[in-house]
Scaffold this motif. Structure first.
Motif, PDB file in Angstrom:
ATOM      1  N   LEU A 202       0.819  -1.208   0.000  1.00  0.00           N
ATOM      2  CA  LEU A 202       0.000   0.000   0.000  1.00  0.00           C
ATOM      3  C   LEU A 202       0.859   1.266   0.000  1.00  0.00           C
ATOM      4  O   LEU A 202       0.542   2.243  -0.702  1.00  0.00           O
ATOM      5  N   GLU A 203       1.928   1.277   0.768  1.00  0.00           N
ATOM      6  CA  GLU A 203       2.771   2.477   0.806  1.00  0.00           C
ATOM      7  C   GLU A 203       3.393   2.753  -0.551  1.00  0.00           C
ATOM      8  O   GLU A 203       3.549   3.918  -0.952  1.00  0.00           O
ATOM      9  N   GLU A 204       3.743   1.701  -1.285  1.00  0.00           N
ATOM     10  CA  GLU A 204       4.276   1.893  -2.635  1.00  0.00           C
ATOM     11  C   GLU A 204       3.199   2.429  -3.574  1.00  0.00           C
ATOM     12  O   GLU A 204       3.479   3.264  -4.444  1.00  0.00           O
ATOM     13  N   VAL A 205       1.960   1.948  -3.409  1.00  0.00           N
ATOM     14  CA  VAL A 205       0.850   2.497  -4.199  1.00  0.00           C
ATOM     15  C   VAL A 205       0.718   3.994  -3.935  1.00  0.00           C
ATOM     16  O   VAL A 205       0.649   4.819  -4.867  1.00  0.00           O
ATOM     17  N   PHE A 206       0.700   4.370  -2.661  1.00  0.00           N
ATOM     18  CA  PHE A 206       0.548   5.781  -2.305  1.00  0.00           C
ATOM     19  C   PHE A 206       1.737   6.611  -2.791  1.00  0.00           C
ATOM     20  O   PHE A 206       1.569   7.740  -3.270  1.00  0.00           O
ATOM     21  N   SER A 207       2.933   6.066  -2.678  1.00  0.00           N
ATOM     22  CA  SER A 207       4.118   6.787  -3.144  1.00  0.00           C
ATOM     23  C   SER A 207       4.050   7.021  -4.649  1.00  0.00           C
ATOM     24  O   SER A 207       4.329   8.129  -5.138  1.00  0.00           O
ATOM     25  N   GLY A 208       3.664   5.990  -5.411  1.00  0.00           N
ATOM     26  CA  GLY A 208       3.521   6.150  -6.852  1.00  0.00           C
ATOM     27  C   GLY A 208       2.452   7.175  -7.192  1.00  0.00           C
ATOM     28  O   GLY A 208       2.618   7.988  -8.113  1.00  0.00           O
ATOM     29  N   TYR A 209       1.361   7.157  -6.431  1.00  0.00           N
ATOM     30  CA  TYR A 209       0.282   8.117  -6.665  1.00  0.00           C
ATOM     31  C   TYR A 209       0.801   9.542  -6.505  1.00  0.00           C
ATOM     32  O   TYR A 209       0.546  10.414  -7.350  1.00  0.00           O
ATOM     33  N   GLU A 210       1.537   9.769  -5.428  1.00  0.00           N
ATOM     34  CA  GLU A 210       2.025  11.120  -5.162  1.00  0.00           C
ATOM     35  C   GLU A 210       3.094  11.563  -6.157  1.00  0.00           C
ATOM     36  O   GLU A 210       3.291  12.767  -6.356  1.00  0.00           O
ATOM     37  N   GLN A 211       3.780  10.619  -6.790  1.00  0.00           N
ATOM     38  CA  GLN A 211       4.706  10.999  -7.847  1.00  0.00           C
ATOM     39  C   GLN A 211       3.960  11.616  -9.029  1.00  0.00           C
ATOM     40  O   GLN A 211       4.442  12.556  -9.661  1.00  0.00           O
ATOM     41  N   ALA A 212       2.786  11.063  -9.330  1.00  0.00           N
ATOM     42  CA  ALA A 212       2.000  11.559 -10.472  1.00  0.00           C
ATOM     43  C   ALA A 212       1.101  12.724 -10.091  1.00  0.00           C
ATOM     44  O   ALA A 212       0.808  13.582 -10.931  1.00  0.00           O
ATOM     45  N   HIS A 213       0.632  12.741  -8.852  1.00  0.00           N
ATOM     46  CA  HIS A 213      -0.260  13.804  -8.390  1.00  0.00           C
ATOM     47  C   HIS A 213       0.120  14.132  -6.951  1.00  0.00           C
ATOM     48  O   HIS A 213      -0.364  13.481  -6.015  1.00  0.00           O
ATOM     49  N   PRO A 214       0.978  15.114  -6.732  1.00  0.00           N
ATOM     50  CA  PRO A 214       1.400  15.467  -5.370  1.00  0.00           C
ATOM     51  C   PRO A 214       0.198  15.771  -4.474  1.00  0.00           C
ATOM     52  O   PRO A 214      -0.787  16.374  -4.915  1.00  0.00           O
ATOM     53  N   MET A 215       0.328  15.361  -3.219  1.00  0.00           N
ATOM     54  CA  MET A 215      -0.754  15.528  -2.247  1.00  0.00           C
ATOM     55  C   MET A 215      -0.249  16.355  -1.067  1.00  0.00           C
ATOM     56  O   MET A 215       0.937  16.341  -0.739  1.00  0.00           O
ATOM     57  N   PRO A 216      -1.152  17.078  -0.381  1.00  0.00           N
ATOM     58  CA  PRO A 216      -0.724  17.876   0.775  1.00  0.00           C
ATOM     59  C   PRO A 216      -0.306  16.990   1.943  1.00  0.00           C
ATOM     60  O   PRO A 216      -0.751  15.844   2.079  1.00  0.00           O
ATOM     61  N   VAL A 217       0.559  17.522   2.766  1.00  0.00           N
ATOM     62  CA  VAL A 217       1.008  16.800   3.963  1.00  0.00           C
ATOM     63  C   VAL A 217      -0.197  16.463   4.833  1.00  0.00           C
ATOM     64  O   VAL A 217      -1.071  17.300   5.058  1.00  0.00           O
ATOM     65  N   GLY A 218      -0.248  15.213   5.298  1.00  0.00           N
ATOM     66  CA  GLY A 218      -1.327  14.796   6.193  1.00  0.00           C
ATOM     67  C   GLY A 218      -2.585  14.308   5.502  1.00  0.00           C
ATOM     68  O   GLY A 218      -3.589  14.042   6.170  1.00  0.00           O
ATOM     69  N   TRP A 219      -2.529  14.130   4.182  1.00  0.00           N
ATOM     70  CA  TRP A 219      -3.751  13.784   3.446  1.00  0.00           C
ATOM     71  C   TRP A 219      -4.362  12.470   3.896  1.00  0.00           C
ATOM     72  O   TRP A 219      -5.588  12.295   3.838  1.00  0.00           O
ATOM     73  N   GLN A 220      -3.547  11.532   4.363  1.00  0.00           N
ATOM     74  CA  GLN A 220      -4.101  10.228   4.753  1.00  0.00           C
ATOM     75  C   GLN A 220      -5.019  10.331   5.973  1.00  0.00           C
ATOM     76  O   GLN A 220      -5.851   9.445   6.197  1.00  0.00           O
ATOM     77  N   GLU A 221      -4.909  11.414   6.727  1.00  0.00           N
ATOM     78  CA  GLU A 221      -5.789  11.590   7.882  1.00  0.00           C
ATOM     79  C   GLU A 221      -7.224  11.906   7.472  1.00  0.00           C
ATOM     80  O   GLU A 221      -8.148  11.793   8.285  1.00  0.00           O
ATOM     81  N   ASP A 222      -7.420  12.295   6.210  1.00  0.00           N
ATOM     82  CA  ASP A 222      -8.777  12.539   5.699  1.00  0.00           C
ATOM     83  C   ASP A 222      -9.486  11.252   5.268  1.00  0.00           C
ATOM     84  O   ASP A 222     -10.699  11.278   5.000  1.00  0.00           O
ATOM     85  N   LEU A 223      -8.762  10.141   5.181  1.00  0.00           N
ATOM     86  CA  LEU A 223      -9.322   8.942   4.548  1.00  0.00           C
ATOM     87  C   LEU A 223     -10.579   8.389   5.238  1.00  0.00           C
ATOM     88  O   LEU A 223     -11.490   7.917   4.535  1.00  0.00           O
TER      89      LEU A 223
END
Length: 262
Positions: A202-223
């Motif tokens: 999952l962390e690799e999925v999220f890392s790849g996602y942020e490479q293509a579409h940067p996300m704000p710090v702390g975004w996972q807390e909105d999940l």
């Protein structure tokens, strides 16, 4: 065999046509592997059979990048469906959800998804649990989660809509999407479902996602706010076994909304 047949004689009217339309809509931008639709009818869906391979970190990162590009392809509105109807749930017991397209995420998420489900599961909620769930929905209704970490309001994304790990196929051609509830929604809907029940790498999925579409710090807390529909749906589909997880998510939503409001 070159095809895979999904069959249900008592499928709701339009169920397989909706799934076929969703798969084609997800494939339309050409940015992520999606299982090919061969044919469909009132009680069947015929798909191209996929070869399977094991999960890997590299495939997960590539999937994350592809998913970001899919979301960025956009949708006409929140709640919009590529078919006249929209469904959520497993093949043997799906339920219909509204397919009305609106411009506002909060209105769509609260009025089309969350409040109707709370009504449907009212018999499974008692006392304090009902109050906690209602408070979480009120927190979402405040508009706190229309953006990400309160940074602007998100545009409608092209989402899979039921993106738990069981609806990913790890194939030699990359992670391939199957079994969607495709619609216009918030990008965190898909990311929240990947996290909800666990996804390999999952962390690799999220890392790849942020490479293509940067996300704000702390975004996972909105999940939790974006997995709340799926949790309520699991109570409706499978009963009170998911109540504890749903109430914990509700508490997280309330706390997160209070933090974002400071």
């Amino acid at each position: 065999m070159t095809d895979f047949l999904k069959l249900r004689k008592s499928a709701p009217d339009g169920f397989f046509a909706t799934e076929a339309a969703g798969l084609r809509w997800l494939a339309e931008p050409g940015v992520i592997p999606v299982v090919d639709v061969i044919d469909h009818g009132a009680d069947f869906l015929r798909l191209r059979r996929l070869g399977e391979s094991g999960p890997s970190a590299d495939a997960a990162a590539a999937f994350g990048r592809d998913l970001a590009r899919l979301h960025d392809a956009g949708a006409p509105g929140f709640g919009w469906s590529p078919a006249p109807q929209s469904f959520f749930g497993p093949l043997d017991n799906p339920f219909e959800v509204p397919a009305e397209s609106v411009d506002d995420f909060t209105d769509y998420w609260v009025e089309q998804r969350l409040r109707p489900l709370v009504t449907a599961v009212a018999g499974d909620l008692t006392g304090a649990d009902r109050a906690t769930v209602a408070s979480a929905i009120d927190a979402i209704a405040s508009g706190a989660f229309a953006g990400i970490c309160s940074e602007g309001e998100e545009a409608s994304a092209r989402v899979h809509g039921d993106l738990w790990a069981g609806n990913l196929m790890w194939t030699p051609d990359g992670v391939t999407l199957i079994d969607p509830a495709a619609h216009g929604g918030h990008r965190l809907e898909d990311l929240a479902l990947l996290a909800l029940f666990g996804t390999p790498f999952l962390e690799e999925v999220f890392s790849g996602y942020e490479q293509a579409h940067p996300m704000p710090v702390g975004w996972q807390e909105d999940l939790p706010a974006h997995s709340f529909f799926a949790l309520l749906a699991h109570i409706r589909l499978f009963g009170r076994g998911f109540l504890g997880q749903t109430v914990r998510a509700a508490r997280s939503i309330i706390a997160r909304a209070e933090h974002l409001d400071r």
